[in-house]
Write an enzyme that holds these catalytic residues in place. Structure first.
Site, PDB file in Angstrom:
ATOM      1  N   CYS A 275       3.764   4.031   1.048  1.00 26.16           N
ATOM      2  CA  CYS A 275       4.727   3.218   1.805  1.00 26.16           C
ATOM      3  C   CYS A 275       6.012   3.998   2.080  1.00 26.16           C
ATOM      4  O   CYS A 275       6.658   3.801   3.101  1.00 26.16           O
ATOM      5  CB  CYS A 275       5.037   1.917   1.079  1.00 26.16           C
TER       6      CYS A 275
ATOM      7  N   HIS B  21       8.619  -0.737  -3.606  1.00 24.00           N
ATOM      8  CA  HIS B  21       7.939  -0.726  -2.308  1.00 24.00           C
ATOM      9  C   HIS B  21       8.960  -0.413  -1.213  1.00 24.00           C
ATOM     10  O   HIS B  21      10.062  -0.962  -1.208  1.00 24.00           O
ATOM     11  CB  HIS B  21       7.288  -2.079  -2.048  1.00 24.00           C
TER      12      HIS B  21
END
Length: 329
Positions: free
Chosen positions: A18, A281
């Site tokens: 990510c 994230h």
């Protein structure tokens, strides 16, 4: 969302990638860089030894802007980069800022050409080699000048350093502004004890006062908010809510007297980090160059967001652009 708009293409997560997807979305929101690849201008400047990684990057940009799919895989680009930089494997989460520096370095090395001599070293985060320019230096590279004054004889020396990313300290644990971070970065510092300078006039080591100024501002300036810091043997995350403007960012207070007072910067992209160090994230907010709307990019998921939603306490990298002529040599 089924965008039907060029540039609104999701990226598949290859497994803890990510950080890469967020950075790539931000770079692909810079119109001048996108046009450089889509128009094929990079092919004439490309060095053969860097051909594989940059060609993969170029194909990815073309797929994201001219392709017909809602999402594409960055696997080819990642695989090539992973061969040269094993740190960025799929097995572990990596730092988005370090990946950004790596990509900018790789692109610069592929396109660099000789130019007039200039001084290059590390300023927050820096890249480049003396006498070499590229599309990366033209868009992203600025210059700081450190004014170092000996506190005994008052002699001042000037040391220029180039930068592509400025790493800014966060002066508050709760809430502050981007201007507070900039003021902290550019405030005068005193070098004493083991940090003393060798004064050529005094002939010995002396205490010194150091203050930096921007003497060349880039078209795209990237700020790295230093949310991760060491506390003893432990590294922790600072979750301070940092307020940053979407437009009208004025850098003239930190520039030299030749700085253009009228030029202002507008936010064009943000890399966000949510969660902890070990379980975080990355996502991106990017302003579409065509519609001027903001979109959230979470791997393959793309969502249109309001201007007010761009301001969050998860911002990690801020990309600002200035369309005006900001610096004249």
């Amino acid at each position: 969302m089924n965008s039907q708009l060029p540039g609104l293409t999701g990226l598949r997560n290859l497994g803890n990638t990510c950080y890469m997807n967020a950075v790539l979305q931000c770079l692909c929101s810079v119109p001048a860089l996108v046009e450089y690849f889509i128009a094929g201008k990079y092919e004439a400047a490309l060095h053969k030894e860097n051909e594989e990684s940059v060609t993969a990057f170029g194909h990815l940009i073309v797929d994201m802007w001219l392709g017909e799919l809602d999402c594409v895989s960055p696997e080819v680009f990642h695989s090539v980069l992973e061969k040269q930089y094993p740190t960025f494997s799929r097995m572990t989460q990596q730092d988005a800022q370090e990946f950004l520096i790596c990509v900018l370095n790789e692109l610069h090395e592929a396109f660099k050409k000789s130019s007039r001599a200039r001084c290059v070293s590390d300023a927050g985060a820096s890249r480049g080699s003396v006498g070499e320019t590229s599309i990366i230096t033209e868009l992203f590279e600025g210059q700081l000048t450190y004014n170092i004054t000996c506190l005994k004889c008052k002699t001042t020396t000037h040391r220029p350093e180039s930068f592509t990313v400025l790493s800014l300290p966060i002066p508050s644990k709760q809430s502050c502004s981007l201007q507070d971070c900039l003021k902290c970065f550019f405030q005068q510092d005193t070098l004493t004890w083991n940090n003393q300078i060798h004064c050529s006039w005094c002939g010995t080591k002396q205490d010194a006062a150091v203050r930096s100024t921007i003497t060349k501002a880039p078209q795209i300036i990237i700020f790295h908010l230093k949310r991760f810091e060491w506390q003893g043997n432990d590294k922790r995350k600072l979750s301070a809510d940092i307020h940053y403007p979407l437009s009208g960012l004025d850098l003239s207070p930190y520039g030299s007297p030749l700085f253009c007072q009228e030029a202002e910067y507008s936010l064009c992209a943000v890399v966000n980090h949510a969660g902890s160090l070990d379980n975080g994230h990355y996502t991106a907010f990017c302003k579409h160059s065509g519609t001027k709307n903001w979109y959230s990019f979470d791997d393959t998921q793309i969502t249109k967001i309001s201007n007010s939603s761009v301001q969050t306490d998860r911002a990690y990298l801020l990309f600002y652009t200035c369309q005006d002529l900001f610096w004249t040599h």
